[in-house]
Motif scaffolding. Sequence first.
Motif: not given
Lengths: 173, 1007
Positions: B769-790
């Motif tokens: 379960l932990d991995d699944a939750r982290n995966a979600i978090q990581q995906k959101i982080v990546k998206a926001l980071r990309e947006y930030r870089n933009l």
Amino acid sequence: MSCVMSSTIAQWSLSFSLVCLADLEFDYINPYDSASRINSVVLPEFIIQGVLCVFYLLTRHWFMSLLCLPYLFYNFQLYSKRQHLVDVTEIFNLLNWEKKKRLFKLAYIILNLFLTIFWLKLIVNMNNSMPSSQRFIIHVLDSTHLFVQPHVEQMIRSAIAEFRNQNSYEKPT
Amino acid sequence: MGTENQGYPNFPARPPPPSSSSPFASAPPPGGAQTVGFRPPSSQPTRPFTPSGPPMAPPPVGVMRPGQSPFVSQIPGSRPPPPAYGGPPGGGGGGGGGSFQRFPAPPPPFPGSQNPPLSGPPATQTLAGHLSPPMSLRPQQPMGPGGYASPPGPGFQQPVPPVNPSYSGVAGPQPSFPGYPSNQAPPVSFQSSSQGPRPTYPPQTGGFGQHPGQQNLHPSYAPPTSNVQGLAEDFNSLSLSNIPGSLEPGLDPSSFPRPLDGDVEPNSFAEMYPMNCHSRYLRLTTSAIPSSQSLASRWHLPLGAVVCPLAEAPEGEEVPLVDFGSSGIIRCRRCRTYMNPYVTFTDSGRKWRCNICSMLNDVPGEYFSHLDATGRRMDMDQRPELTQGSVDFIAPTEYMVRPPMPPTYFFLIDVSFSATKSGMLEVAAQTIKSCLDNLPGYPRTQIGFITYDSTLHFYNLKSSLSQPQMMVVSDLDDIFIPLPDDLLVNLSESRNVVEAFLDGLPLMFQDNVNVESAFGPAVKAAFMVMNQLGGKLLIFQNSLPSLGAGRLKLRGDDPRVYGTEKEYTLRVAEDNFYKQMAADCTKFQIAINVYAFSDKYTDIASLGTLAKYTGGQVYYYPGFQSSIHGDKLRHELARDLTRETAWESVLRIRCGKGIRCSSYHGNFMLRSADLLALPAVDCDKAYAVQLALEETLLTTPTVYFQVALLYPLNKLRYTASCGERRIRVHTAIAPVVTDLGEMYRQADTGSIVSVYARLAIEKTLSAKLDDARNAIQQKIVKALREYRNLHSVQHRLGSRLIYPESLKFLPLYGLAICKSTPLHGGPADASLDERSAAGFTMMALPVKKLLKLLYPSLFRVDEWLLKPSADHDDLKDVLRRMPLAAESLDSRGLYIYDDGFRLVLWFGRMLSPDIAKCLLGADFAAELSRVTLQEQENGMSKKLMRLIKKVRENDPSYHPMCLLVRQGEQPREGFLLLRNLIDDQMGGSTGYVDWMLQLHRQVQQNA
């Protein structure tokens, strides 16, 4: 000889399942048939591979049997986890992985086969490179045995030794 | 509910206020907007400060959070000094009550203040300007003197909250919520307004349009106004500057975006392409398709869509039916695309070009029409398929492998001891009987029954019999069918026998003490009976399958498994029998719905597999008691039986050149790489699909998607159609873009969340379960980071967390996914069965329903109940959602928590006993777990029941069960409500604030 045969059978079963998977991907076959066909050759492949490994051990080809061990171990693990059969409900999600797995296995077996008949090939090549009057092979029995003229034994041995020397690396001191 | 939109800092380009103090966006929250009696029941529901307020509002003693000093001046020195502020400092610190009284004459500044927004269209940033008048509080905002901005919450700068009605209910005069930010805001606003000069000051739109500068929610980040005015930032941001170190003091959670409006679909896009199918059928995760693989890989969010092919259309928007008659259905010769609004006609109408593969096809003679000067067909208006994105084609016979089968319902009913004891058998039999008239497909409908405990009982329902004949098969290892036919009979012919059977069923087994369950053999037998016709198999299972093939073990009681790599095995089918059975059933067009009732472990993970791969659904009623769950079962079973269902259908999604569907998620089985086999599909099922770019570069300016569902339609009775083949086609277009920013702008949070939820649930089947939750978090982080870089190049971002307007709710929904039943917590937080059942359910939910489940609505009803004049349906007014935080709950209130699956009525500890008495009758003092809500003979109770009925009617797909809980009634309260307060930090899980901080930290770390 039997080594070559078992390798070939394993190769065949792998290629067969690969073809099934490819057919499935291009919609020539439905997943039910595909899965049942593939599953019907999975166990034979595992067994043949095990037999091959045992053969190498019995004939004291240590290096070759070592080479077979990882493969055998992987198969064993799959089997003990009951994951060796493809799952018809998830087959499309696993398609790429199953294909990759089988491609790797195929490459492995081909390498195996090649190594098995390598020395023979070397000698046959040597034979062929000579002028026809000097050819020495009388008869090829199978992939690991052949009859040659008695006088060339020394020559063959030295050629093999030379090849080995060429292909081994010694740390310069 | 329009007002709520204003609550968010969504609106980037806003005319800067004349005054330079804009950074102090601390729009004072609208104090006690909505207390009953606090304001006349007029048409100004949210008007914050009516003069009558003070008397009604006892001085909120506990208003302040303990450690909170009046002007908690977290506000760093960077802010300009507050404008003249004549207000008593005590206004902030002394407590809301006092401050209220200090501002006696608010009405003038707030004439009809918040009404307009109510009617305003939701989420229309563009309207910000027009709606400025409503912003009663706007005037004060700029004034929000630095120091005063803070009282609401330490260190929080909040542009919008005032407008947010949901806060208003809580805020102000309710002492029980100490520390709730809004409590102290009113004084501030009043103060400033009373100062005179400001009220006339319009442009500053507090919550509504957000001035760029005010996007910095945190005082500590207050860029000079000039700077702010210079650039219209293209994004929203939250300032989370004090990340290292103490989190609490600096942030105000109430300023964070919350989807209190429910799901808001991006509609700008629909307007751009009016011929697209409605978003209820197809929702892309972003309406701008990346032009290259590299761009697609930088878009870290899923590229995909959620498809709900048979979604229920409201009256008047039904999908038009098209009959091509003799010419047959017109499709592209190469890619088999159906005729749709985006094809172009050339060669004076003799040829048409396929929009998906650009193939030039001939127009059949019967379909020919001349083109007008603009190249449009003359008969365009008479041809719905050329003007509408969704149409039903009538398909000729060659579209089906076999003629449409009669709709078949087969019931597999567990009659063991627990089934009879819980009353399940009786409720089920009654419900089935009452639905017999409404089963689709009359007069062809087929029906049959098997009951089982340790043996299987077959029933001969031959129409010539007067009573059904029962045949018992006890050989479980070698199942055979005792009778070749008459087990599955035509309902209209054997109606009497079927009714006699259903009447007798509960009696027949009432003394059964058998506790075994030969589930597997029963399913096998049903399969053997049904495999000629296909159809729907409904299984009522009461205990763990214990006999024959597919018997299951008790698992999951070994706590050592949790947290290890093996943990996931508990969530997948234990026995291969189930997968195999499911695959076979799909092959023979049998859809399985599983109803599970046990209070003990039933291994839903295994049973649900049957439903998952056959396009079915799992209904789970833990600890079924007919007195409590009876209604729910009755409604849901009736819905399941009578809703319009398409049998043995297949779904294919065609994409334009260069794009393909890479994976599908939902309850179905793939028949070939891109063909979903759906033995039964209905309006409550949605499927998610992920897209992948096949070519490195898309050269076309647009991409088309076409969803085609081929299904034989068995109409409800009265239309007496005996099975017609139809093809429902939804077509949509999306532009191809080269700009990542555009992709983010066009993103659709609802769809993304839907895909994420499914991915996460699938992940729990192969990982912790932990991995699944982290995966979600990581995906959101990546998206926001990309947006930030933009954006980090052009803008000074400081320590703000920035996100596009379109994705402002994504972090919250991400958190909600992590806290949803299938994923949250550890082994102790939810039973395995609950997790699995919720997982199976969520995999099939349409977007709106899923969003509601993830972020349920919470609203307060006691005030509305007391209001005398509420005869008209002012439901909109009542159903104003509040943030899901404990702070929203006032112990003097009555709240309804509605996640679409259950309604929890929360009775505050200090709720007036009268209300409780009125609603619950004599039981009002009893322990609420034993009380069911029933209509009492008084207006208030009737009113409440009407409200509940309304809520249920809004979404008939499930029947939310009413649960009552009183504040402090542990552990029930925690279980039913507190645990689901997404914003709060509950026992080990992350709260909204922490979650945002985590995200932000991670975004920054690797930026």
